[in-house]
Scaffold this active site. Structure first.
Site, PDB file in Angstrom:
ATOM      1  N   CYS A  59      43.490  37.038  40.764  1.00 49.34           N
ATOM      2  CA  CYS A  59      43.412  35.570  40.708  1.00 49.34           C
ATOM      3  C   CYS A  59      44.757  34.896  40.911  1.00 49.34           C
ATOM      4  O   CYS A  59      44.836  33.680  41.026  1.00 49.34           O
ATOM      5  CB  CYS A  59      42.774  35.145  39.391  1.00 49.34           C
ATOM      6  SG  CYS A  59      41.176  35.932  39.155  1.00 49.34           S
TER       7      CYS A  59
ATOM      8  N   HIS B 102      37.014  27.864  40.868  1.00 58.48           N
ATOM      9  CA  HIS B 102      37.926  29.001  40.980  1.00 58.48           C
ATOM     10  C   HIS B 102      37.561  29.900  42.160  1.00 58.48           C
ATOM     11  O   HIS B 102      37.005  30.977  41.978  1.00 58.48           O
ATOM     12  CB  HIS B 102      37.906  29.781  39.667  1.00 58.48           C
ATOM     13  CG  HIS B 102      38.887  30.913  39.591  1.00 58.48           C
ATOM     14  ND1 HIS B 102      40.082  30.937  40.290  1.00 58.48           N
ATOM     15  CD2 HIS B 102      38.846  32.076  38.875  1.00 58.48           C
ATOM     16  CE1 HIS B 102      40.723  32.060  40.010  1.00 58.48           C
ATOM     17  NE2 HIS B 102      39.998  32.770  39.169  1.00 58.48           N
TER      18      HIS B 102
END
Lengths: 388, 122
Positions: free
Chosen positions: A84, A335
């Site tokens: 991420c 996200h």
């Protein structure tokens, strides 16, 4: 003198995009170039992030595909995968290259598609996300990513008395901010009751403690300090640093302190010559509500153990003394893994330019971005400032 | 020596009802997962040894949304404190909380034959 400057920023809405990756990336990249007033022929390198295209879409070697699609074939392109923290690491490398005089004008960005609507279902994506945990010492036990941050957060709750209700306040605050962000995946408010009534994913996290699977792209144009003033609205990169923590979780000295974030923040603040209390706001990696609590402490924005209390007391709201995630954060903005890091840089740039609309942090002059990968073992911290 | 501290050696021990770790001869840290060097100081002088198989729950969570390939749900994953180090494992039908005593009680294999330690409440 700044290490570099961001002179153009662009991003797609985060949500569902039934669009090939290179086309989605182009939407953000071309917006960033137009915002900067930079022609493709001026761009000297592309720093590109995509974390999971190989697993989710059977697409690897995406750098040249993305570069060709936006007219950048010929220049060096490097593709990053750091879970991420993918595009924040691309950004760090871009800033370092510009700061070192290797390039004067570079494009940085990332793209990802994670939604069940355009790809794999929740169980399949949960497995793909879990590939960022240790293959031999964590995955076989059935650990998931909500589970990773649940392990860290549960210990924090044990040590400091952080409560599920305090965690819920993080979600409520970020949904409220996301409702003011036209590019957010979730544009609606929620309540503590609604969060606490949602189904458990990995305790203490309920569905409403978790960020969504999103599709999206983001990009920024980074130029050398001495070129910044020839652009309309430069924003300075005062510091950017990365640190690495021990994996697996069981071998970390104290998992919930997220040591890599503390190390990266200390170095980024030192580069910027500023302390945590000089930050007018922060964008942090709230993949789960507990992750925002840990990040707020690791960055020094609130005292250790007080992250949950700070959220519940409104200190981290837009009008609080330490505003966190005015964009809505990962929780509400969304996200799309490889796009999240540079999307934080886009958000910082908009506030520091005074162009963030309804969610603008008043008189923001300096801000910090925190983007983590995996169990926080990769963390990149960036400090940006309005150009004097 | 570090040459001996491989995943194969660790996995064989888990299948045999033991937990292998290693203590760094330089900084004294003990790790629960095989490594070629100490993750805390970088020294390559690691002494492989058996870890205790009984410990206390350091942190835990109950996974209600499992990944593809895992049929169950509602299982616990815990980090177990063994004194000098910690190890991550699985608990089924146990409902332990932080501070509870647990003991190694076998293992489970994932869909590629990688074993995970299984613990149960004492």
């Amino acid at each position: 003198m700044a290490r570099a400057a961001v002179v153009g920023a662009g991003m797609t809405t985060f949500g569902v995009h039934d669009t090939p990756l290179q086309e989605l990336f182009a939407a953000a990249a071309l917006e960033a170039l137009e915002d900067a007033g930079v022609e493709t022929t001026d761009v000297e390198a592309l720093y590109f992030g995509n974390a999971m295209g190989g697993q989710a879409e059977n697409e690897t070697h995406l750098g040249p595909t993305a570069a060709s699609h936006v007219g950048l074939a010929g220049i060096p392109v490097q593709r990053y995968e750091d879970a991420c923290a993918t595009s924040a690491n691309a950004f760090k490398n871009a800033v370092q290259a510009v700061d070192a005089g290797i390039h004067d004008v570079v494009l940085v960005g990332g793209v990802e598609r994670c939604t069940p609507e355009t790809g794999k279902d929740t169980a399949a994506m949960t497995r793909i996300f879990a590939s960022a945990s240790h293959r031999q010492y964590e995955q076989p036990a059935g650990l998931t990513f909500p589970g990773v941050f649940a392990l860290l957060t549960k210990r924090h709750m044990h040590e400091y008395g952080t409560t599920e209700e305090q965690l819920a306040h993080v979600a409520v605050k970020n949904h409220g901010n996301g409702a003011l962000n036209p590019r957010a995946h979730f544009g609606r408010e929620t309540s503590v009751e609604e969060v606490l009534d949602s189904p458990v994913v990995a305790d203490p996290f309920r569905l409403m403690d978790c960020c969504p699977f999103s599709d999206g792209a983001s990009a920024v144009v980074v130029v050398a300090d001495d070129l910044a003033d020839s652009h309309d609205a430069p924003v300075d990169v005062a510091g950017v640093a990365q640190a690495t923590g021990v994996v697996p979780i069981a071998d970390k000295a104290t998992p919930h302190v997220t040591q890599a974030a503390r190390d990266a923040a200390a170095e980024a603040y030192e580069q910027a010559g500023a302390r945590a209390d000089a930050m007018d706001f922060a964008e942090v990696h709230d993949c789960f509500t507990g992750a925002e609590v840990l990040a707020s402490e690791a960055l020094g924005l609130v005292e250790d153990g007080r992250g949950g209390v700070a959220a519940a007391d409104g200190r981290t709201a837009r009008d609080g003394d330490v505003p966190i995630n005015p964009s809505g954060g990962l929780k509400a903005k969304g996200h799309p893994i490889g796009a999240t890091g540079t999307a934080q840089i886009v958000e910082l740039a908009e506030h520091l330019r005074g162009e963030a609309g309804e969610r603008q942090i008043a008189d923001a002059e300096r801000a910090v971005a925190h983007n983590l990968g995996g169990d926080a073992a990769t963390t990149v911290v960036s400090v940006m400032e309005a150009r004097p | 020596m570090s040459e001996g501290f491989t995943h194969d050696a660790w996995a064989e021990a888990v299948r045999d009802g033991r937990l292998l770790g290693a203590t760094c001869r330089d900084c004294g840290a003990t790790v629960g997962a095989p490594a070629a060097a100490c993750p805390h100081c970088g020294a390559r002088a690691l002494a492989v040894r058996d870890l205790p198989t009984r410990g206390t729950v350091y942190t835990e969570t109950t996974i209600e949304v499992p990944p593809a390939g895992v049929e169950e749900r509602g299982y616990q994953v815990a980090v177990v404190d063994l004194g000098d180090t910690r190890v991550l494992g699985r608990l089924d039908d146990e409902a332990v909380t932080i501070g509870d005593d647990v003991v190694l009680a076998g293992f489970l294999d994932d869909d590629q034959g990688n074993p995970a330690p299984r613990f149960e409440a004492v």
